[in-house]
Design a protein around this motif. Structure first.
Motif, short mmCIF file in Angstrom:
data_model
loop_
_atom_site.label_atom_id
_atom_site.label_comp_id
_atom_site.label_asym_id
_atom_site.label_seq_id
_atom_site.Cartn_x
_atom_site.Cartn_y
_atom_site.Cartn_z
N TRP A 241 0.85 -1.20 0.00
CA TRP A 241 0.00 0.00 0.00
C TRP A 241 0.88 1.24 0.00
N ALA A 242 0.79 2.03 -1.04
CA ALA A 242 1.65 3.20 -1.16
C ALA A 242 1.10 4.42 -0.44
N GLY A 243 -0.17 4.37 -0.07
CA GLY A 243 -0.81 5.53 0.53
C GLY A 243 -0.69 5.57 2.04
N PRO A 244 -1.54 6.37 2.70
CA PRO A 244 -1.52 6.48 4.16
C PRO A 244 -1.68 5.11 4.83
N PHE A 245 -0.83 4.85 5.82
CA PHE A 245 -0.78 3.53 6.45
C PHE A 245 -0.56 3.72 7.94
N MET A 246 -1.54 3.29 8.73
CA MET A 246 -1.47 3.44 10.19
C MET A 246 -1.20 2.09 10.84
N VAL A 247 -0.30 2.10 11.82
CA VAL A 247 -0.14 0.96 12.73
C VAL A 247 -0.85 1.34 14.02
N LYS A 248 -1.89 0.62 14.34
CA LYS A 248 -2.72 0.93 15.50
C LYS A 248 -2.39 -0.04 16.64
N GLY A 249 -2.12 0.56 17.82
CA GLY A 249 -1.87 -0.27 18.98
C GLY A 249 -0.54 0.00 19.65
N ILE A 250 0.11 1.09 19.29
CA ILE A 250 1.43 1.42 19.84
C ILE A 250 1.28 2.04 21.23
N VAL A 251 2.02 1.51 22.21
CA VAL A 251 2.11 2.15 23.52
C VAL A 251 3.57 2.26 23.98
N ARG A 252 4.49 1.58 23.29
CA ARG A 252 5.90 1.59 23.67
C ARG A 252 6.70 2.44 22.69
N VAL A 253 7.73 3.10 23.20
CA VAL A 253 8.54 3.95 22.33
C VAL A 253 9.37 3.13 21.36
N ASP A 254 9.83 1.94 21.77
CA ASP A 254 10.61 1.13 20.83
C ASP A 254 9.73 0.63 19.69
N ASP A 255 8.47 0.26 19.99
CA ASP A 255 7.56 -0.14 18.92
C ASP A 255 7.23 1.04 18.01
N ALA A 256 7.11 2.23 18.59
CA ALA A 256 6.83 3.41 17.78
C ALA A 256 7.95 3.64 16.76
N ARG A 257 9.18 3.53 17.23
CA ARG A 257 10.31 3.75 16.32
C ARG A 257 10.34 2.70 15.22
N ARG A 258 10.09 1.44 15.57
CA ARG A 258 10.13 0.38 14.55
C ARG A 258 9.00 0.56 13.54
N THR A 284 -3.98 5.11 27.46
CA THR A 284 -3.25 5.60 26.29
C THR A 284 -2.78 7.04 26.46
N ILE A 285 -3.56 7.87 27.16
CA ILE A 285 -3.15 9.26 27.34
C ILE A 285 -1.88 9.34 28.18
N ARG A 286 -1.63 8.35 29.03
CA ARG A 286 -0.38 8.34 29.82
C ARG A 286 0.83 8.02 28.93
N ALA A 287 0.62 7.21 27.90
CA ALA A 287 1.72 6.79 27.03
C ALA A 287 1.96 7.74 25.87
N LEU A 288 1.04 8.67 25.65
CA LEU A 288 1.07 9.49 24.44
C LEU A 288 2.34 10.33 24.31
N SER A 289 2.69 11.09 25.33
CA SER A 289 3.82 12.04 25.21
C SER A 289 5.12 11.34 24.84
N ALA A 290 5.38 10.20 25.46
CA ALA A 290 6.63 9.49 25.18
C ALA A 290 6.67 8.99 23.75
N VAL A 292 5.05 10.36 21.17
CA VAL A 292 5.23 11.55 20.33
C VAL A 292 6.70 11.96 20.31
N ASP A 293 7.35 11.96 21.47
CA ASP A 293 8.77 12.31 21.53
C ASP A 293 9.63 11.33 20.75
N ALA A 294 9.28 10.05 20.81
CA ALA A 294 10.09 9.02 20.15
C ALA A 294 10.00 9.11 18.64
N VAL A 295 8.82 9.45 18.14
CA VAL A 295 8.62 9.51 16.68
C VAL A 295 9.27 10.75 16.10
N GLY A 296 9.31 11.82 16.88
CA GLY A 296 10.04 13.01 16.46
C GLY A 296 9.55 13.66 15.19
#
Length: 385
Positions: A241-258, A284-290, A292-296
């Motif tokens: 899929w070349a278009g917009p692609f979401m991975v839903k279910g991220i709560v860890r910063v290492d998973d966000a980076r991958r 999820t609101i507790r995990a959000l800031s970290a 966001v910071d990880a994805v940069g």
């Protein structure tokens, strides 16, 4: 009056309208419901830091996410078989279109992707890692042919053996035996029964977006029987899929980076499946800031879970979310009054967002920052650092 003033009232009306088994299937979380409760309660720990002067008369709520324009930063999240009202997914999709926002169609929904995209071109097709690669690729190709605006790969749902509170009986199919068992509670909800009697058909439990249009539990079984995906598997799916692609279910910063760096996701959703996954996962609101910071800034970050009012949306945006996704609130609106009920929920959230912006002295949802909030020590969680 058909209009309701809050999501809480939509929930109350849904409870009065739906058979208890149907309502509890929406309401319940896994095991003790710790995550479900924290998803909602965590928002009350965040305060606002309002201004008393200098606000603007007209405030901007519009944004973009997943490649589409949104009149407000709220998307309808993918939710399976929507038998709470006969209009089901098409009605909810029309409501989202009427309010200028997007709709996520569950792979386990009761309406085909083609019909839903017709009702709302801003429809994202959800998929699970279920079945063979050939079957998964066929579903992606079908979404492409239908004109889906993007793909949502849901990974925050693993099989839970324990729904030990509020767990209803859910039939595999509405045969005579199942209808006889459910009849007493259906008779206690004549409005719901009357709506379906007018359609001259029972609620659909088929999932037409799986090949062969199997029953819900057959598709569920196929997903359960499929080995969980690796990051390489997810990267392969992304390559389809070349278009917009979401991975839903991220709560860890290492998973966000991958998800962003290895897979190439254009968006990630900080989500725990509404408390229907591993109980004890933080809100999820507790995990959000970290995250966001990880994805940069490399990908859009959305939040899913616990949204009950417009102020919750504003809090999520202040902590870095691009937009939020809602599930239970719009299902309650759908149960209360069909398409109009979903529109009502979106209007309630819109009004709450606008009121919060006014109080904070912000001209736009894009101006929100953490400085608009009172964040207690120890509120945020940084998982997988």
């Amino acid at each position: 009056m058909p209009w309701f003033e809050s999501v809480a009232e939509a929930e109350r009306r849904a409870k009065k309208t739906l058979p208890p088994s149907v309502f509890n299937a929406i309401k319940a979380g896994t095991e003790r419901g710790l995550t479900l409760s924290d998803n909602v309660a965590a928002f009350s720990e965040l305060g606002f830091a309002p201004h008393v002067a200098g606000s603007v008369q007209n405030r901007e709520l519009a944004t973009t996410a997943m490649g589409v324009d949104l009149a407000l930063p709220v998307i309808l999240s993918p939710v399976g078989v929507q038998a709470v009202h006969p209009v089901a997914e098409p009605g909810a999709a029309r409501a989202a279109a009427a309010r200028g926002t997007a709709f996520g169609l569950s792979a386990l929904g009761s309406t085909g992707i083609e019909e839903v995209v017709t009702e709302n071109p801003k429809t994202f097709a959800q998929t699970y890692w279920a079945g063979s690669r050939e079957a998964i690729e066929a579903r992606v190709e079908r979404a492409r042919a239908a004109g889906a605006a993007g793909i949502i790969l849901t990974l925050d749902w693993t099989f839970s053996h324990s729904r030990d509170w509020g767990s209803p009986f859910i039939p595999q199919q509405l045969d005579l035996k199942a209808m006889a068992r459910l009849a007493p509670e259906v008779l206690r909800r004549p409005r719901w029964a009357y709506r379906w009697a007018q359609t001259k058909r029972p609620p659909a439990l088929q999932v037409p977006n799986f090949e062969g249009s199997p029953g819900f539990f057959a598709a569920y079984g196929e997903w359960m029987g499929t080995p969980p995906p690796s990051w390489e598997d997810i990267a392969w799916l992304r390559s389809l899929w070349a278009g917009p692609f979401m991975v839903k279910g991220i709560v860890r910063v290492d998973d966000a980076r991958r998800a962003v760096q290895d897979v190439g996701a254009t968006a990630i959703s900080v989500s725990n499946h509404g408390g229907n996954n591993l109980d004890g996962t933080p809100a999820t609101i507790r995990a959000l800031s970290a995250v966001v910071d990880a994805v940069g800034g490399q990908a859009e970050v959305l939040l899913d879970g616990g949204i009950r009012r417009g102020g919750d949306v504003v809090k999520a945006l202040a902590l870095g979310a691009r937009a939020v996704m809602i599930g239970r609130p719009y299902l309650w609106g759908l149960a209360a009054d069909g398409q109009a009920g979903v529109e009502n929920v979106l209007d309630v959230l819109r009004n709450g967002i606008d009121s919060a912006l006014l109080g904070l002295g912000r001209a736009s949802v894009h101006d929100l920052t953490p400085s608009d909030l009172l964040i207690p020590d120890g509120f945020s969680r940084r998982l997988g650092a």
